[in-house]
Motif scaffolding. Structure first.
Motif, short mmCIF file in Angstrom:
data_model
loop_
_atom_site.label_atom_id
_atom_site.label_comp_id
_atom_site.label_asym_id
_atom_site.label_seq_id
_atom_site.Cartn_x
_atom_site.Cartn_y
_atom_site.Cartn_z
N THR A 208 41.02 43.19 42.52
CA THR A 208 39.97 43.23 43.55
C THR A 208 40.25 44.34 44.56
O THR A 208 39.34 45.06 44.96
CB THR A 208 39.83 41.87 44.28
OG1 THR A 208 41.09 41.55 44.89
CG2 THR A 208 39.43 40.76 43.33
N GLU B 56 50.30 46.87 49.89
CA GLU B 56 50.69 46.00 48.77
C GLU B 56 52.17 45.64 48.91
O GLU B 56 53.01 46.53 49.06
CB GLU B 56 50.43 46.71 47.42
CG GLU B 56 51.01 46.02 46.22
CD GLU B 56 50.63 44.54 46.06
OE1 GLU B 56 49.44 44.21 46.07
OE2 GLU B 56 51.56 43.70 45.93
N SER C 119 46.90 39.70 38.67
CA SER C 119 46.28 40.71 37.80
C SER C 119 47.32 41.32 36.84
O SER C 119 47.24 42.51 36.51
CB SER C 119 45.63 41.81 38.64
OG SER C 119 44.75 41.25 39.58
N GLY D 270 39.02 33.36 41.54
CA GLY D 270 39.41 32.26 40.65
C GLY D 270 39.73 32.68 39.23
O GLY D 270 40.53 33.59 39.01
#
Ligand SMILES: Cc1cc2nc3c(=O)[nH]c(=O)nc-3n(C[C@H](O)[C@H](O)[C@H](O)COP(=O)(O)OP(=O)(O)OC[C@H]3O[C@@H](n4cnc5c(N)ncnc54)[C@H](O)[C@@H]3O)c2cc1C
Length: 417
Positions: free
Chosen positions: A15, A34, A44, A393
């Motif tokens: 995202t 990050e 991810s 989700g």
């Protein structure tokens, strides 16, 4: 456009990186924070790989609730709920139940985003020449009983209302679509237009493309606090070196806008910014089987599968890898890999692909950032300059192409205003 307007993105998962990329492409000055030394190292990293509009049905329904309660009392079931009381978990369940009346509306919204996302994602891959083991072999949902198949017929009709075609297939057709698949099967639904790919490869490559477009990547940098100050947003962060030791001081930087894409940690950042996002970490597992020789490669499927009974999804990641993913655990933030959850996935492989060896595989567990109504939060916060693209989700890979486009348009239009 004023080039001095600075936008921070928190999180370099799918995202965050798609958001940063779309913003940079639209001319924004972007800095990504990050905590990990590389992008895409959390949820991810090794997910099911499916870009599945055909899996857009939200879980907020009475039949899913009943199935969920039955699973709670069955060992090896796809759902596990730690009954230990926690306000976070029980408030989430209460909101999940409260969203049942919106089942149809939210499923249709999810299909629409999933269909939009396909083009966006493929366009990004093409523009940046990204190889992500992308396979366009469709997704086959299969069912063991007539009852399961009939329930799926109703879902298919709803998905069709949202613009998705998935067609019923007999066992004979299933054998043609995926000849390696064995076991008791009643029938299925096939969505030719769905596809699969490696989320980690894609996100890592898109992060490199972001850097080329002058996005500043602050890796190994943990955001500790966010605060709004005079209409701007102060980001307090700390750099951690490769060996895990922290830099002596916390640094503060001020931005005009911020987009929260911090996965399961977005909830705490929203609270700091005066918003409520009841994201719960729903743990899942995957195994990635190394298909080391030609016999194994031939015995593993190319078509992506969704076994509705076991709630497992699969994807073929090039010639040499086959991934199986699933299970949903409501058990807090732990990412421990529990053998009792891996064994059913291995057994499933032996049952359905008897010719494929599982002698070499990698196990992984990740936390789905799940909103109670199953829809990601994509939009503005209460305070100026604050935006969210988070809470995707079980469908973050499927939806990020669309939600990053929506959020980048909102951010840019606020800058223009
Ligand atoms: C087992 C499993 C199977 C799945 N299968 C599929 C599938 O087949 N198809 C599909 O569409 N989706 C699937 N998903 C869901 C999908 O993987 C997720 O929705 C998606 O990866 C979430 O991306 P994200 O960017 O929101 O979160 P993340 O990838 O977790 O990224 C958030 C980032 O924010 C960073 N961050 C958090 N806090 C801080 C901080 N304080 N400072 C700095 N950085 C911070 C984290 O380090 C992390 O890198 C699956 C998920 C699981 C667990």
């Amino acid at each position: 456009m004023n080039d001095t307007v600075r936008t921070a993105v928190i999180g370099a998962g799918i995202t965050g990186i798609t958001t940063a990329y779309q913003l940079a492409r639209k001319g924004a000055d972007v800095t990504v924070f990050e905590a990990n030394p590389y992008p895409a190292m959390e949820t991810s990293y090794a997910n099911g790989g499916q870009l599945s509009a055909s899996n857009a049905e939200v879980w907020n329904s009475i039949p899913t609730m009943i199935k969920g309660v039955q699973w709670m009392f069955s060992a090896g079931a796809p759902l596990l709920m730690n009954p230990k009381p926690s306000w976070h978990k029980y408030s989430w369940i209460a909101e999940f139940i409260g969203a049942i009346p919106n089942y149809e509306k939210n499923t249709l919204q999810t299909v629409k985003w999933a269909l939009d996302a396909r083009n966006q994602l493929l366009e990004m891959a093409k523009a940046e020449n990204i190889d992500f083991d992308h396979e366009e072999t469709g997704i086959l949902h299969f069912y063991e009983t007539k009852h399961q198949f009939e329930v799926a017929e109703k879902v298919t009709a709803l998905l069709k209302k949202g613009g998705l075609e998935r067609r019923p297939v007999t066992i004979e057709e299933i054998a043609k679509i995926e000849p390696t698949l064995k076991g008791e099967i009643y029938g299925g639904f096939y969505t030719e237009s769905d596809f699969t790919g490696d989320i980690h490869k894609f996100t890592s490559a898109l992060a490199k493309a972001c850097t080329k477009r002058d996005v500043e990547m602050r890796l190994s940098t943990t955001v500790e606090k966010l605060r709004t100050e005079d209409g701007k947003i102060a980001v307090f962060s700390r750099v951690e070196d490769k060996h895990g030791s922290s830099s002596p001081g916390q640094s503060k930087e001020v931005f005009d806008q911020i987009v929260i894409c911090a996965g399961v940690h977005s909830r705490k950042f929203a609270a700091m910014l005066g918003d409520r996002l009841n994201i719960y970490p729903v743990k899942g597992y995957s195994i990635t089987i190394n298909l080391e020789d030609e016999a194994n490669q031939a015995a593993a499927p190319w078509t992506s599968l969704l076994d509705d009974n076991a709630k497992l999804v699969t994807s073929r990641l090039g010639k040499g890898r086959f991934r199986v993913a699933g299970t949903a655990e409501f058990n807090g933030f732990s990412k421990d890999i529990v053998w009792g959850r891996i064994a059913p996935m291995l057994n499933w492989c032996h049952r359905h692909f008897p010719g494929m060896s599982t002698s070499s595989y990698i196990s992984w567990a990740g936390l789905r950032p799940m909103m109670p109504n199953m829809l990601p939060r994509v939009g503005k916060g209460n305070r100026p300059g604050v935006f969210y693209n988070t809470g995707h989700g079980h469908l973050g890979w499927t939806l990020s192409g669309a939600t990053s486009d929506i959020i980048s348009e909102l951010v840019i239009s606020e800058r223009a205003a």
